[in-house]
Scaffold this motif. Structure first.
Motif, short mmCIF file in Angstrom:
data_model
loop_
_atom_site.label_atom_id
_atom_site.label_comp_id
_atom_site.label_asym_id
_atom_site.label_seq_id
_atom_site.Cartn_x
_atom_site.Cartn_y
_atom_site.Cartn_z
N GLN A 144 -86.23 -11.21 -32.01
CA GLN A 144 -84.95 -10.90 -32.51
C GLN A 144 -84.81 -10.19 -33.25
N VAL A 145 -85.60 -10.47 -34.23
CA VAL A 145 -85.29 -9.30 -35.89
C VAL A 145 -85.27 -7.68 -35.50
N LEU A 146 -86.40 -7.37 -34.43
CA LEU A 146 -86.93 -5.72 -34.47
C LEU A 146 -84.85 -5.61 -32.94
N GLY A 147 -84.55 -6.71 -32.25
CA GLY A 147 -83.68 -6.16 -31.36
C GLY A 147 -82.44 -6.14 -32.28
N PHE A 148 -82.58 -7.13 -33.54
CA PHE A 148 -81.01 -7.10 -34.49
C PHE A 148 -81.19 -5.85 -34.85
N VAL A 149 -82.63 -5.26 -35.32
CA VAL A 149 -82.24 -3.55 -36.32
C VAL A 149 -82.07 -2.62 -35.06
N GLY A 173 -80.30 -3.92 -22.89
CA GLY A 173 -79.31 -2.95 -22.84
C GLY A 173 -79.75 -1.70 -23.77
N LEU A 174 -80.65 -1.40 -24.37
CA LEU A 174 -81.48 -0.71 -25.49
C LEU A 174 -82.17 0.69 -24.99
N PRO A 175 -81.86 1.92 -24.70
CA PRO A 175 -82.22 2.83 -24.33
C PRO A 175 -83.25 2.85 -23.29
N GLU A 176 -84.19 3.10 -22.35
CA GLU A 176 -85.08 3.07 -21.83
C GLU A 176 -85.93 4.03 -21.34
N LEU A 177 -87.41 4.29 -21.30
CA LEU A 177 -87.46 5.14 -20.72
C LEU A 177 -88.95 4.75 -19.77
N ARG A 178 -88.75 4.75 -18.96
CA ARG A 178 -89.37 3.52 -17.32
C ARG A 178 -91.29 4.47 -17.33
N VAL A 179 -92.36 4.46 -16.98
CA VAL A 179 -92.69 5.25 -17.66
C VAL A 179 -93.38 4.74 -15.66
N ASP A 180 -93.99 5.58 -14.86
CA ASP A 180 -94.16 4.95 -13.58
C ASP A 180 -94.68 5.62 -13.62
N GLY A 181 -96.24 5.23 -12.15
CA GLY A 181 -97.95 5.99 -12.22
C GLY A 181 -97.71 7.64 -11.68
N LEU A 182 -98.79 7.65 -11.73
CA LEU A 182 -99.07 9.40 -11.20
C LEU A 182 -98.41 9.47 -9.87
N GLN A 183 -98.25 10.98 -9.56
CA GLN A 183 -98.26 11.66 -7.85
C GLN A 183 -100.00 11.65 -8.37
N ASP A 184 -100.25 11.68 -6.45
CA ASP A 184 -101.64 11.45 -6.29
C ASP A 184 -102.04 12.84 -6.18
N ASP A 185 -101.91 14.28 -6.55
CA ASP A 185 -102.36 14.92 -7.20
C ASP A 185 -102.66 15.01 -9.01
N GLN A 186 -101.48 14.01 -9.08
CA GLN A 186 -101.99 13.97 -10.62
C GLN A 186 -103.09 12.78 -11.13
N ALA A 187 -102.82 12.15 -10.17
CA ALA A 187 -104.20 11.08 -10.13
C ALA A 187 -105.56 11.93 -9.77
#
Length: 914
Positions: A144-149, A173-187
């Motif tokens: 809660q405190v870190l969300g407040f900050v 509601g804070l800015p997000e960076l969604r990290v998804d799985g790698l593409q097949d060639d990268q995997a």
């Protein structure tokens, strides 16, 4: 190399660049277990360190979720030397939260402000980047405190980056960076980099498919497999979830280690403090050799150096979950024995509880003591967890039920309403004595209130009040007041709920010691709901005057019932149209709430103060208060914020905004089967439509609110009904409404009541009688200081004069009205006055270019406080911002207003400057 993560790396690099440039940045890195969040956070940490930023790392740990402010302690420990720069209330709150000093439990918001100021102070020396991994496992207080900050970092050179599987509500509601799985060639490329032996193509395809691009799965699944398995014929168990398959890979590696090493790993997993001295003391208790950690370090699974670290949180989880219960109990027992009872009694008690076999009263007593210490530090969630564990270890059924009630009470205080309800149901099994049964009913009622089940709450509170009458008359009467007030505040009078509560209150035993505010309020409100306003007015007036005059100590203000007394007393003032008492009570309650650091109460009274400013015609001031309310709306529901925005929009004539909020409140009222919020919505609708001259719509809204007969709403909405009905050609309804006003003014003749009665009488009269009514209304409302209603009285008088063809007199009234309404921003009513003046041949410009539309609400509020002489530090304390953020906003204010100093604010913000 972070294969395939170029976009993510770039986004994290920009966070560091912004912080270096003196700007605050927040980012939530979100993704499933093993998808690479920690690796990305490692990249961020490395980048921040290389460019000279101060790096602070925190990791949420599942087994520490019940320890108050455990995560926050990790964050602040390296920065505590900056605490000397904090204002005393913030410094004290932070030290109390960490158990460094004693004192009353600190308010969570003051702790949040202290952390914000601490980071701001540290950033003043060197840019700070804070990395918080596994946010989903932070303790509730820290989250809660870190969300407040996070919501208040703007002009401070501080970055706050979270890693989380599914972020909690605190980060919504804070800015997000969604990290998804790698593409097949990268995997495939990542998988190949981890292999030490040839891999059959079909097996590679199967691994890539099963891993679904999850980097940790790609790296861990092949580990521990034989060359034959890698060469061909290998199949993955498809029924296991991905995280389970990764854990299974870790376990294969774990089982390859010697038994003493596995036991040391379990020991470290059971206490995630990372303190190597504690782990090795416990290892000595178990007789483990000194070199037990070397095989784990050699396999890259764990490091037992200056800090105990696992390669991945899932490895820690896998180690602990794979152990049998007796093994877990053994390591917890060793950790408890190795923990200093004087230095860290709570951690010791927690380990003892985990090591307990069966029921154990001695440990339960220790846990109760830990609960008290946690609560004293403001760790409400931790206190609740300790109480709950104590109850589960209690052998005596009656004592267990009693402790379950204590746990439920603590859960309720911590905001865990569902958990509190479950504990209450568990306590119901009993055995409970009669007093505990009454306490249980009261808890049920309070929990139902928190859950928005207001009707259920009132019934439970009534039941509790009746049960308490035989044990504690004072508490019984307080509970009766809570039930009665909640019917007035939320439920309304439908289905006789309010009358039933009032009859029960009147049947309650008399107060043992007369003169308590609770008893005065209870008796007068109960009389109002059984015998009507005229009969109850003298008792209500006497109670209100005693409430205004009473001396309130901080101990009284911290009691739960005082919150009810404060709210009920303000409603009583509104019901009596005694707005002088309303103002005095609101001001006192704000002061007391500030003194005891209760931000929830402070917000509530500030919203009352804002409504008072609306009636005074100070709409911009009200807007600034509501803007400040929104800044701190972490612990209260949205209802009060919706109401405030709705009333403000209605007075401003903003039909789109007001209509949207009216719909929201109406839907909420119907969903919760409540009358009162719907009445407020109709009151706002009547004001909006009267302002825009749409009298039939205003009449319909006002009539609905009037028929609901909601306590304290009548004095506000009935004048709207008289105006709307008289203008809509409905004299019968207008007459009924005026008779209501007339009765009120005769038995409680305040300036508001008399002024509104006179205005209503004028609307229904002709000739000299009408003119006398308008003049009397203007005189009373002017004396009362209610600028908004005074301006409307001038408007109505001017409209009447024009229709009497007294054009010169009409111009005077209409010009006065238009000037007042324009300055205050009541656009709908101002437009009515403008049109009337236009009909008289006058050209009047619409309001434009005002500061309210130049500055944002937050900028306007900060500018006003600076104009009134408050320092940046003082403004920061009031608005829960950092001083640097206040300065940032002031620079923007100066630019927008074309000024260069605080001295010029008084002129720039004056009405004449608009």
């Amino acid at each position: 190399m972070l294969t395939g993560r170029e976009v993510e790396r770039d986004m994290l690099d920009r966070v560091v660049e912004a912080v270096q440039g003196g700007h605050g940045r927040v980012l939530v890195v979100r993704g499933e277990p093993g998808v690479g969040k920690t690796a990305l956070l490692d990249h961020l940490a490395d980048r921040a360190s290389r460019v000279g930023c101060r790096l602070v790392r925190v990791a949420g740990v599942q087994s520490e979720m019940e320890l108050a402010f455990a995560g926050l302690h990790q964050l602040c420990l390296p920065l505590l030397h900056y605490a000397e720069q904090l204002a005393a209330p913030q410094r004290d709150a932070l030290r109390t939260a960490f158990g460094l000093v004693g004192g009353p439990p600190p308010d969570r918001f003051f702790v949040g402000l202290a952390v914000l100021s601490l980071l701001s102070a540290a950033g003043g020396d060197r840019p700070v980047v804070c990395v918080v991994d596994d946010e989903q496992w932070l303790d509730a207080g820290s989250a809660q405190v870190l969300g407040f900050v996070a919501r208040r970092l703007l002009a401070d050179p501080v970055g706050l980056v979270f890693g989380a599987r599914e972020p909690g509500a605190e980060l919504a509601g804070l800015p997000e960076l969604r990290v998804d799985g790698l593409q097949d060639d990268q995997a495939r490329a990542l998988l190949d980099s981890a292999l030490t032996a040839p891999l059959d193509g079909r097996v590679r395809d199967l691994l890539v498919a099963e891993a679904r691009g999850n980097p940790l799965a790609l790296l861990e699944l092949p580990r521990g497999l034989s060359p034959e398995e890698l060469a061909g014929g290998f199949g993955l168990p498809g029924a296991m979830p991905l995280a389970g398959r990764i854990e299974d890979s870790f376990l294969r590696q774990l089982y390859a280690l010697p038994a003493p090493t596995r036991r040391l790993m379990l020991l470290a997993a059971a206490d995630p403090s990372g303190d190597p001295s504690l782990v090795w003391r416990a290892a000595d208790q178990l007789g483990l050799p000194k070199d037990a950690g070397e095989p784990a370090a050699g396999a890259g699974l764990a490091d037992f150096g200056t800090h105990v670290r696992f390669r991945h949180p899932l490895l820690r989880s896998a180690v602990y979950r794979s152990a049998e219960q007796p093994q877990r109990r053994a390591v917890h027992a060793a950790l408890a024995e190795a923990t200093d009872a004087m230095v860290d009694p709570d951690r010791r008690a927690w380990h003892r509880a985990q090591a307990a076999v069966g029921l154990d009263e001695r440990i339960a007593v220790e846990l109760e003591s830990s609960a008290g210490r946690a609560k004293a530090r403001g760790g409400l969630a931790a206190a609740a967890a300790f109480h709950e564990r104590a109850a589960l270890l209690t052998p005596d059924p009656a004592r267990r039920a009693s402790r379950l009630l204590a746990a439920a009470r603590a859960k309720l205080e911590a905001g865990a309403n569902e958990a509190a309800a479950q504990l209450v149901e568990a306590a119901r099994v009993g055995p409970l004595n009669a007093r505990e049964a009454a306490d249980l009913e009261r808890l049920r009622g309070l929990i139902a209130l928190r859950q928005g089940q207001n009707r259920k709450a009132v019934l439970a509170l009534l039941s509790a009040a009746r049960l308490l009458e035989q044990f504690d008359v004072d508490l019984a009467r307080e509970t009766h007041l809570e039930a009665l007030w909640n019917t007035a505040m939320w439920v309304g009078g439908r289905e006789d709920t309010r009358r039933d509560a009032a009859l029960a209150a009147r049947a309650a035993p008399s107060a043992p010691q007369p003169g308590r505010a609770v008893d005065d309020l209870l008796d007068s409100m109960a009389l109002r709901f059984t015998d009507g306003f005229a009969v109850a007015a003298p008792a209500m007036t006497g109670a209100l005057h005693r409430l205004v005059a009473m001396d309130v100590g901080s101990e009284d203000a911290q009691r739960l019932v005082w919150y009810t007394v404060c709210q009920a007393s303000c409603l009583l003032a509104m019901e009596l149209s005694d707005f002088e008492a309303w103002q005095a009570l609101t001001a006192r309650n704000i002061r007391i709430a500030r003194e005891i650091s209760d931000v929830v109460q402070m917000q509530y009274w500030q919203s009352h103060r804002a409504l008072f400013h609306i009636h005074q015609g100070e709409l911009d001031t009200a807007a600034r208060i509501y803007a400040g309310y929104d800044l701190r709306d972490e612990r209260t529901g949205p209802m009060m914020g919706v109401m405030g925005g709705m009333w403000l929009a209605a007075w401003r004539g903003d039909e789109a905004r007001a209509g949207e909020l009216i719909r929201v409140l109406t839907q909420e009222s119907r969903a919760r089967d409540l009358e009162v919020p719907g009445s407020y919505a109709m009151w706002a609708g009547a004001t909006l439509y009267n302002g825009r001259g749409r009298y039939q719509e205003a009449r319909d809204c006002a009539r609905q609110a009037f028929e609901l007969d909601v306590f304290a709403v009548g004095p506000m909405v009935v004048p709207e009904l008289v105006e709307a009905a008289s203008r809509a050609g409905d004299p019968v309804l207008a007459g009924v409404a005026w008779e209501w006003l007339s009765e009120r003014a005769s038995v409680a003749p305040t300036d508001w009541a008399v002024g509104m009665e006179a205005r209503g009488r004028a609307l229904l009269s002709e000739g000299d009688a009408a003119e006398r009514g308008y003049r009397e209304s203007i005189e009373c409302l002017d004396r009362a200081g209610f600028g908004a209603q005074l301006a409307r009285a001038h408007l109505l008088y001017g409209e009447w004069l024009r229709r009497q063809n007294r054009r010169s007199d009409a111009r005077i009234q209409l010009r006065t009205s238009h000037g007042l309404l324009t300055v205050m921003g009541a656009e709908g009513f101002a437009e009515r006055a403008r049109q009337e003046l236009a009909a008289l041949g006058e050209k009047v410009r619409k309001r434009s270019g005002e500061i309210a539309t130049t500055l944002t609400e937050q900028e306007a509020l900060i500018a006003q406080l600076a104009r009134d002489g408050h320092t940046n530090q003082e403004i920061a304390g009031r608005l829960f911002l950092s001083a640097r953020t206040v300065q940032y906003h002031l620079r923007k204010v100066f630019t927008k207003l074309g000024i260069s100093s605080r001295r010029e604010l008084r002129i720039a913000l004056s009405p004449a400057a608009r």
